[in-house]
Structure formats: C-alpha cells, structure tokens
Design a protein around this motif. Structure first.
Motif, PDB file in Angstrom:
ATOM      1  N   ARG A  59      -7.808 -11.925 -42.220  1.00  0.00           N
ATOM      2  CA  ARG A  59      -7.397 -13.157 -42.891  1.00  0.00           C
ATOM      3  C   ARG A  59      -8.459 -13.782 -43.795  1.00  0.00           C
ATOM      4  N   PRO A  60      -9.727 -13.947 -43.356  1.00  0.00           N
ATOM      5  CA  PRO A  60     -10.696 -14.630 -44.215  1.00  0.00           C
ATOM      6  C   PRO A  60     -10.926 -13.959 -45.559  1.00  0.00           C
ATOM      7  N   ALA A  61     -10.742 -12.649 -45.635  1.00  0.00           N
ATOM      8  CA  ALA A  61     -11.023 -11.923 -46.870  1.00  0.00           C
ATOM      9  C   ALA A  61      -9.787 -11.745 -47.751  1.00  0.00           C
ATOM     10  N   LEU A  62      -8.636 -12.232 -47.313  1.00  0.00           N
ATOM     11  CA  LEU A  62      -7.406 -12.057 -48.080  1.00  0.00           C
ATOM     12  C   LEU A  62      -7.370 -12.969 -49.297  1.00  0.00           C
ATOM     13  N   ARG A 122      -1.494 -16.855 -47.141  1.00  0.00           N
ATOM     14  CA  ARG A 122      -0.314 -17.642 -46.758  1.00  0.00           C
ATOM     15  C   ARG A 122       0.678 -16.783 -45.982  1.00  0.00           C
ATOM     16  N   VAL A 123       0.784 -15.527 -46.366  1.00  0.00           N
ATOM     17  CA  VAL A 123       1.648 -14.611 -45.611  1.00  0.00           C
ATOM     18  C   VAL A 123       1.096 -14.424 -44.202  1.00  0.00           C
ATOM     19  N   LEU A 140       1.256 -15.246 -38.324  1.00  0.00           N
ATOM     20  CA  LEU A 140       0.560 -15.639 -37.104  1.00  0.00           C
ATOM     21  C   LEU A 140       1.183 -16.864 -36.459  1.00  0.00           C
ATOM     22  N   ALA A 141       1.808 -17.728 -37.253  1.00  0.00           N
ATOM     23  CA  ALA A 141       2.424 -18.935 -36.709  1.00  0.00           C
ATOM     24  C   ALA A 141       3.588 -18.600 -35.793  1.00  0.00           C
ATOM     25  N   ASP A 142       4.338 -17.546 -36.119  1.00  0.00           N
ATOM     26  CA  ASP A 142       5.488 -17.175 -35.282  1.00  0.00           C
ATOM     27  C   ASP A 142       5.845 -15.712 -35.531  1.00  0.00           C
ATOM     28  N   PRO A 143       5.087 -14.767 -34.917  1.00  0.00           N
ATOM     29  CA  PRO A 143       5.330 -13.336 -35.155  1.00  0.00           C
ATOM     30  C   PRO A 143       6.741 -12.906 -34.814  1.00  0.00           C
ATOM     31  N   GLU A 171       9.462 -16.305 -49.297  1.00  0.00           N
ATOM     32  CA  GLU A 171       9.809 -17.713 -49.525  1.00  0.00           C
ATOM     33  C   GLU A 171       9.089 -18.620 -48.528  1.00  0.00           C
ATOM     34  N   ARG A 172       9.024 -18.207 -47.274  1.00  0.00           N
ATOM     35  CA  ARG A 172       8.349 -19.017 -46.261  1.00  0.00           C
ATOM     36  C   ARG A 172       6.882 -19.188 -46.603  1.00  0.00           C
ATOM     37  N   ALA A 173       6.270 -18.146 -47.172  1.00  0.00           N
ATOM     38  CA  ALA A 173       4.844 -18.204 -47.516  1.00  0.00           C
ATOM     39  C   ALA A 173       4.612 -18.682 -48.951  1.00  0.00           C
ATOM     40  N   SER A 174       5.670 -19.141 -49.624  1.00  0.00           N
ATOM     41  CA  SER A 174       5.575 -19.630 -51.009  1.00  0.00           C
ATOM     42  C   SER A 174       4.976 -18.581 -51.935  1.00  0.00           C
TER      43      SER A 174
END
Length: 311
Positions: free
Chosen positions: A30-33, A39-40, A45-48, A61-64
């Motif tokens: 994640r830190p290097a993305l 955002r994806v 991670l919020a709800d696998p 769409e969820r990740a804009s």
C-alpha cells in the motif's frame, strides 16, 4: 551506493497464496502504490468480503477510479486478473471472520470512541496476534537465513533505530551481547553516522524502521553501505527507502491505524523477527551460546531476592 534488495515479496497468483496472504501483500504494498491504486487497496482492506462480491466496475466506482486502475492494482499485488483477486479475497474474508469472531461483526478491529474497555482489550490482542501470524507468513526465510549468516560471521553489528524502533534495536543488542557478539545500538543520528565511519567489509549494519522512511535511520544505513558493510533493513514496507537501500530486507506485516500509530502491534511484530534472527545466530554456536546465556542469567539471578513462601 544504493543496492536493490533481492528479497521483495514474490509475485505469485492469488490462487497459489495462503488465504490471508493476499491481505498481507496488499498492506505491505500500500505505501508504495499510486494514489488511485491506493484508493483501491483501501476499499479492499476496508471490507474484503464485500469487495469479493463486486464487479470490477463496481470496485472502481467505490474507489473513485476506473476499471483499468483496478486491473493495474491486481498486477501490482501479484494477482493475474480480477477474478483471481475476488477468489483470494473471499477466502481471506472467511479466514478473517473465523479468527475475528464477533469483532468482524461489530465493526472491525479498529478502536472506536464508543468501545468498552473489554472490547478495546479484545481488539488489541486480536490485532497483535494477527500481526504475528501475518508477519510469519510474509517473512522471507531465505533473506532471514542470509541475515543470520551475516550476523553470525560479523566482526561487529551496529544497529540503528529511533523512537519505538530503538527499543527493538536495544532488544537485539542485548541478545547479541549476551552470547558474546560485539553489537552496538545507536538511536542518535550523529552518533550513528560517527559509528559508520568505523565500519567496513565483514561488518553488519541493521536498521529498524516501521515506515522505512525515517531519515535518522535511512541515512546511517546508506553510510554503512558506502563503507562496505552488509546492510539489513527491518521494516513493514518492502518498497521503502530503507528497504531499497539494504542488501537484505526482513519485513513485518503490522497494520497501524491513526489512533494506534507507532503502537505496540508494530513492535510486537518487529521483536518476533528479531527473535528469529537471534535464535538463528545463537544456533550456529549452540553449545557456546547456551553456556553464555546460562552464565549471564546467573549473574543477575544471584542478585535477586528469594521468592516468598506462601501458606
């Protein structure tokens, strides 16, 4: 001289990875993305479990962002395509739910303002156990073995770390000192840079930083590399500045939240890796290390008060 680590997370398909490994890899990457891919990652991670049921367009769409970005995210974390990601997330979500029990059903594992003290205790213990399990699953054993070789054969070992990471460095320093290894811990940048001036081939410099971006730690490690010392990074981010500056990278997988930034969970994972490194080194001279540990334990034990008798 900046040397690329050869111990990065391998790009495997999600079908070949252990169920929890996909979440471990996403957290590590994640830190290097790029911002859009991050955002994806955050949405995943919020709800696998819920993401596993979404179409690629719905996740975009969820990740804009776009479906094309979701596909790039899949390739970045080592999954071949979106269906493989969904399968891996479904398996990981089932495992998270089984391990988390009521925690998964009660809003996850982050601390909230309304949590009771009982729930806080439950969540903290759960997060720390998961950090240990995920760090064990993601640790590059080949890199660990090479680190053990380097430390076991080193003329001296210099350890760099500041803040909470300095406590981890102190733990490794004490362990190595107890078995007769020449080791030093430096938590001040100027002192660390001064120490690197005495390093050379055959020496080891080991730096501890959860983020891998602390300049007080990255600068001394680079200086040690320039002197020809073997460099080892212990970090949560295999793509960090610290990791890419090191010969060998030992990674943890501890998820920190803003409320628990720099918290015990990251130190628990780092201490576990330190224990693995130390035991590997001690095992190389098993009899001598055992004798040294017994003698150093006895030196302190003689100054302890006798245990009180009860009854």
């Amino acid at each position: 001289m900046v040397r690329q680590s050869s111990s990065r997370v391998p790009e495997r398909s999600a079908q070949d990875a252990p169920p929890a490994d996909i979440l471990t890899r996403i957290r590590a990457a994640r830190p290097a993305l790029a911002p859009s891919e991050r955002r994806v990652a955050d949405a995943v991670l919020a709800d696998p479990g819920q993401v596993a049921e979404l179409s690629i367009h719905a996740l975009g769409e969820r990740a804009s962002t776009s479906a094309a970005t979701v596909m790039r995210f899949c390739r970045t974390i080592g999954t071949g395509n979106y269906p493989q990601l969904r399968l891996a997330l479904a398996a990981a979500a089932a495992r998270e739910h089984a391990l988390g029990g009521e925690r998964a059903a009660q809003g996850g594992t982050d601390i909230s303002p309304t949590d009771s003290l009982d729930r806080i205790v439950s969540k903290i213990i759960y997060n720390e156990v998961r950090a240990l399990e995920d760090s064990g699953a993601g640790l590059d054993v080949e890199a660990l073995g090479r680190a053990v070789d380097a430390v076991a054969e080193a003329r001296r070992v210099d350890i760099f770390g500041v803040g909470a990471s300095a406590f981890v460095g102190q733990d490794l320093h004490q362990k190595l000192h107890r078995i007769g290894r020449m080791a030093f811990i430096w938590s001040d940048r100027h002192a660390a840079l001064t120490a690197t001036a005495l390093l050379g081939p055959g020496d080891v410099a080991l730096a501890v930083s959860h983020s891998g971006e602390t300049e007080d730690t990255t600068e001394p490690l680079r200086a040690a590399a320039e002197r020809g010392a073997t460099t080892i990074a212990l970090t949560n981010d295999p793509g960090s500045t610290l990791a890419t500056s090191a010969d060998l990278v030992l990674t943890t997988c501890a998820r920190e939240t803003p409320f628990r930034s720099g918290a015990t969970v990251s130190r628990i994972a780092q201490l576990a890796v330190v224990d693995c490194l130390f035991v590997g080194v001690a095992q190389r001279s098993y009899d001598a290390a055992t004798t040294a540990l017994e003698e150093t334990y006895g030196a302190v034990q003689r100054h302890r008060r006798p245990a009180r008798r009860t009854g």
